[in-house]
Enzyme design. Sequence first.
Site, mmCIF file in Angstrom:
data_model
loop_
_atom_site.group_PDB
_atom_site.id
_atom_site.type_symbol
_atom_site.label_atom_id
_atom_site.label_comp_id
_atom_site.label_asym_id
_atom_site.label_seq_id
_atom_site.Cartn_x
_atom_site.Cartn_y
_atom_site.Cartn_z
ATOM 1 N N CYS A 2 0.877 -1.127 0.043
ATOM 2 C CA CYS A 2 0.121 -0.060 -0.083
ATOM 3 C C CYS A 2 1.176 1.160 0.084
ATOM 4 C CB CYS A 2 -0.849 0.165 1.084
ATOM 5 S SG CYS A 2 -2.179 -1.083 1.168
ATOM 6 N N ARG A 27 6.367 -0.800 -4.192
ATOM 7 C CA ARG A 27 5.869 -1.318 -2.679
ATOM 8 C C ARG A 27 4.807 -2.406 -2.995
ATOM 9 N NH1 ARG A 27 6.518 2.082 1.665
ATOM 10 N NH2 ARG A 27 4.776 1.189 2.544
ATOM 11 N N TRP A 74 -2.861 -2.732 -1.810
ATOM 12 C CA TRP A 74 -2.190 -4.185 -1.756
ATOM 13 C C TRP A 74 -3.177 -4.955 -1.085
ATOM 14 C CZ3 TRP A 74 -0.106 -8.152 1.286
ATOM 15 C CH2 TRP A 74 0.522 -9.432 0.677
ATOM 16 N N ASN A 98 -2.937 2.241 5.137
ATOM 17 C CA ASN A 98 -1.929 1.122 4.815
ATOM 18 C C ASN A 98 -1.804 0.481 6.203
ATOM 19 O OD1 ASN A 98 0.360 -0.359 4.418
ATOM 20 N ND2 ASN A 98 1.701 1.524 4.504
ATOM 21 N N GLY A 99 -1.981 -0.868 6.154
ATOM 22 C CA GLY A 99 -2.014 -1.535 7.389
ATOM 23 C C GLY A 99 -3.258 -2.424 7.591
ATOM 24 N N GLU A 484 20.336 -16.972 -1.845
ATOM 25 C CA GLU A 484 20.009 -15.830 -2.396
ATOM 26 C C GLU A 484 19.756 -15.950 -4.101
ATOM 27 O OE1 GLU A 484 19.008 -13.121 -1.656
ATOM 28 O OE2 GLU A 484 19.227 -11.697 -2.862
ATOM 29 N N LYS A 488 16.234 -15.091 -5.709
ATOM 30 C CA LYS A 488 16.070 -14.212 -6.776
ATOM 31 C C LYS A 488 15.203 -14.892 -8.182
ATOM 32 C CE LYS A 488 16.841 -11.129 -5.522
ATOM 33 N NZ LYS A 488 17.111 -10.820 -4.150
ATOM 34 N N GLU A 491 11.639 -15.458 -7.375
ATOM 35 C CA GLU A 491 10.657 -14.555 -7.220
ATOM 36 C C GLU A 491 10.685 -13.591 -8.574
ATOM 37 O OE1 GLU A 491 11.891 -11.145 -4.516
ATOM 38 O OE2 GLU A 491 13.984 -11.226 -4.831
ATOM 39 N N HIS A 507 22.100 -35.872 1.089
ATOM 40 C CA HIS A 507 21.270 -36.225 2.226
ATOM 41 C C HIS A 507 19.775 -36.055 1.730
ATOM 42 C CE1 HIS A 507 24.463 -36.567 5.052
ATOM 43 N NE2 HIS A 507 24.782 -35.406 4.802
ATOM 44 N N LYS A 607 7.436 -4.472 -1.860
ATOM 45 C CA LYS A 607 8.684 -4.220 -1.710
ATOM 46 C C LYS A 607 8.928 -3.951 -0.062
ATOM 47 C CE LYS A 607 12.955 -2.501 -2.469
ATOM 48 N NZ LYS A 607 13.827 -3.754 -2.834
HETATM 49 O O1 M6R Z 1 13.157 -4.420 3.672
HETATM 50 P P1 M6R Z 1 13.849 -6.018 4.427
HETATM 51 O O2 M6R Z 1 15.244 -5.961 3.927
HETATM 52 O O3 M6R Z 1 13.510 -5.963 5.667
HETATM 53 O O4 M6R Z 1 13.027 -7.084 3.418
HETATM 54 C C1 M6R Z 1 12.971 -8.144 3.631
HETATM 55 C C2 M6R Z 1 12.571 -8.928 2.600
HETATM 56 O O5 M6R Z 1 11.117 -8.807 2.334
HETATM 57 C C3 M6R Z 1 13.132 -8.701 1.333
HETATM 58 O O6 M6R Z 1 14.664 -9.009 1.497
HETATM 59 C C4 M6R Z 1 12.775 -9.795 0.380
HETATM 60 O O7 M6R Z 1 13.123 -10.826 0.492
HETATM 61 C C5 M6R Z 1 13.404 -9.284 -1.317
HETATM 62 N N1 M6R Z 1 12.310 -8.629 -1.994
HETATM 63 C C6 M6R Z 1 14.168 -10.329 -1.999
HETATM 64 O O8 M6R Z 1 14.573 -9.943 -3.088
#
Ligand code: M6R
Length: 612
Positions: A2, A27, A74, A98-99, A484, A488, A491, A507, A607
Amino acid sequence: MCGIIGYIGTEDCANLILEGLRRLEYRGYDSAGIAIITDGRFEIRRAAGKLDRLAEALRGEPVSGTIGIGHTRWATHGPPTELNAHPHRAGDVVVVHNGIIENHRVLKAELLAEGHTFSSETDTEIVAHLVSRERGRGHGLVEAVRLALLQVHGAYAIAALDRTDPETLVAAKNASPLVVGLGDGANYLASDIPAILQHTRRVVFLDEGQMVVLRRSGATFQHIATGAPFEPKVQVINWTPAMAEKGGYRHFMLKEIHEQPRAVTDTLRERVRIERGTVELDGLNLTDEQLAGFSRAVIIACGTSWHAGLVGEYLIEQFSRLPVEVELASEFRYREPCVDEKVLVIAVSQSGETADTLAAIKETQSRGSHVLAVCNVVGSSIVRLSNSNLMTHAGPEVSVASTKAFTTQIAALYLLAVKLGLARGTLQPGRAAVLLQDLIEVPSAIETVLETPASEYVALARRFGNATSMLYLGRGTSFPIALEGALKTKELSYIHAEGYAAGEMKHGPIALIDESVPSVVVCPMGPHFDKTLSNVAETRARGGAVIAVTTPSGAERIGSDADAVLVVPEAPDHVMAFLTAIPMQLLAYHIADFKGTDVDQPRNLAKSVTVE
Ligand code: M6R
C-alpha cells in the site's frame, strides 16, 4: 505494501498525486484511487489493477483541486476490485489506509447496529465511518480522526479529508510508515521519500502514535493518545530525484545491480582507516568494552536480508570468534527467544519497515538486548526503534528484488565483524588493515564482474529459462549466495528454485537431479573448491546440467565438467560473496526478462512487507 500520498497547496494536484503513486509502485499494489476536494465536494476515482487504469479513469473524467489524497492498495481484506480500492468514504469524510485494523469485525458490527452501511469488504472503510461518527458528534476533523483512532487496534498509516474543511489534511501513523514533506505554501504526505522528493527534501518521519495536521501554511504535530502537540525533528534528505529514477536502464533492477560498486563504496566511505587498521562506525552506540563483553550475537532478518545475515555470520565468527545465530524474524518473534543484555542483536533490513523484523526487535529489547540496525532507510521505523544503527548507503532501492541492498548489507556486516574482532582482541590492527584493504578493493572487482557481456547471460537464459525447477548449491559463504540465487530466480521468473549447502546434496536433494533440473553451483577457487567440484561431478553423473560460478583458476580446473561457466575475479575467500552474488542477480534478471515476467514488480510481492 500500500502506498499513501497526500497534498495540500495551491497547485492543481491530480497529476502530482498520480506521479507520487507511480513512485510508490515498487511497494506492490493491485488497485489504486484518488480523492480531491473540488468546490466543497469530493471527486473520487478508483480502479482495479495498475496505475494506468486509474490514469485512464482520470482522463475519462478529469478532476481538479488543490487538496487531495491518493492510494495504491495491496489487497488484504477483500479482493482487488474497484469497490475495495481506497479512498473510502463515509458521509463528508474520505480515508486512505496502509496496514490492518485488527478489531475491524467488532467495530463493523457496532457500526452496522447503529445503521451505518458499507460498500466495500475492507477494514479501512470502518475508519472512515468512525471518523464520520465523531464528526457527527460535533468534533472538528482533527479531533474526530484522533478519537476514531483511539478505537482502532492494529497497524496503520492513514490520511483523511473532510469535504467541508478543504483547508485541512490529517494523517496518523501507528506501525506503517508515513513521511511528511514540508514545502513552501504546500505540504506533502507519503509512504516513502521518493514519492515527494522532487517537491521537497525537508521531511519529518512520523513515529508510532503520532499524527500530523497539514495546512497550506504549515504542519502541526500531535500525539494520538493525548492530542498534546510536539515539535518534530525535521530532516533534510540528500537523495536526488534522479537517484530514484531508472537512469537509462530497462528496469530498476538492472540499474540497481549496476549501482553496486558505487553503493558499496558509499557504505565504506569514511568508515575505513586502513593506515591504523581500524573502522569507525557512526551510529554505533557501544564502546569497545561493551562490544568485547557480549557473549553472542543474534542476527534477525527476512528474505534477502536474512541471506546477508548468513554471510555476516561467517565473517563475524571468523574475525571476532563471537558466536552468531542467524534467525528468521518471522519465527524468532514467536519463540520466546533466549536473549538478554549479554546478547548483541543485529537487525538487518533494507526498508526498515518489515513488520516481522520490527516485532522481533521489540521482543529482544523487552529482554534487555542492545539492538543494532543494519538498514538502508534513514528515519525508518527499525532505525528509530533500535539502540544503534549502521546505515547502508545503497540509495533508494526501487525494484522489489533486492540487489544493491544485499551487497551493502554484507559490506556493513564486514565492517562490524572487523570492529568486533579488534574490540575482542581476536584481530590485531595489522591483520585488520589487510582485511580492510581486501574490502576496499571489492567495488572495482564488482565492476569487473559487471563487465561480463550481457550476451553470456542471455544465452543461458535461453538455454535454461524454460526449466520448471532449478538447484543452487554452494559451501561456506557460497551457501547463502546459493540461497540468494534461488530466491532471486523464484521471485523474478516463478521457476521453482532451491538453494542448498552443497554438502547436503547427498542427504536428499540429489534425488531431484535429472536432465530437466539445471544446477547453479557456486564454486570459486578457495577452501571449498575441491569438495564442491565433487558436487559438480555428482550432478553431471545424473544427467543434470551445471552452470558453474567460479574464478579463472576454478574455470580452468572445471574445464568441460560444467555445461557453462560464469567467471568472477580471483579474490580472498572472505570477500568472495560480494562477487559471486552478482552473477546470481544477473542470471535471475535475464531469465525473468527472457520469460517476460514483470521484473521490477513480480506477482504477489511487495517491496516493503509491513504486515505479517
Ligand atoms: O526491507 P527488508 O530488507 O527488511 O525486506 C526483507 C525481505 O522482504 C526482502 O529482502 C525480500 O526477500 C526481497 N524482495 C528479496 O529480493
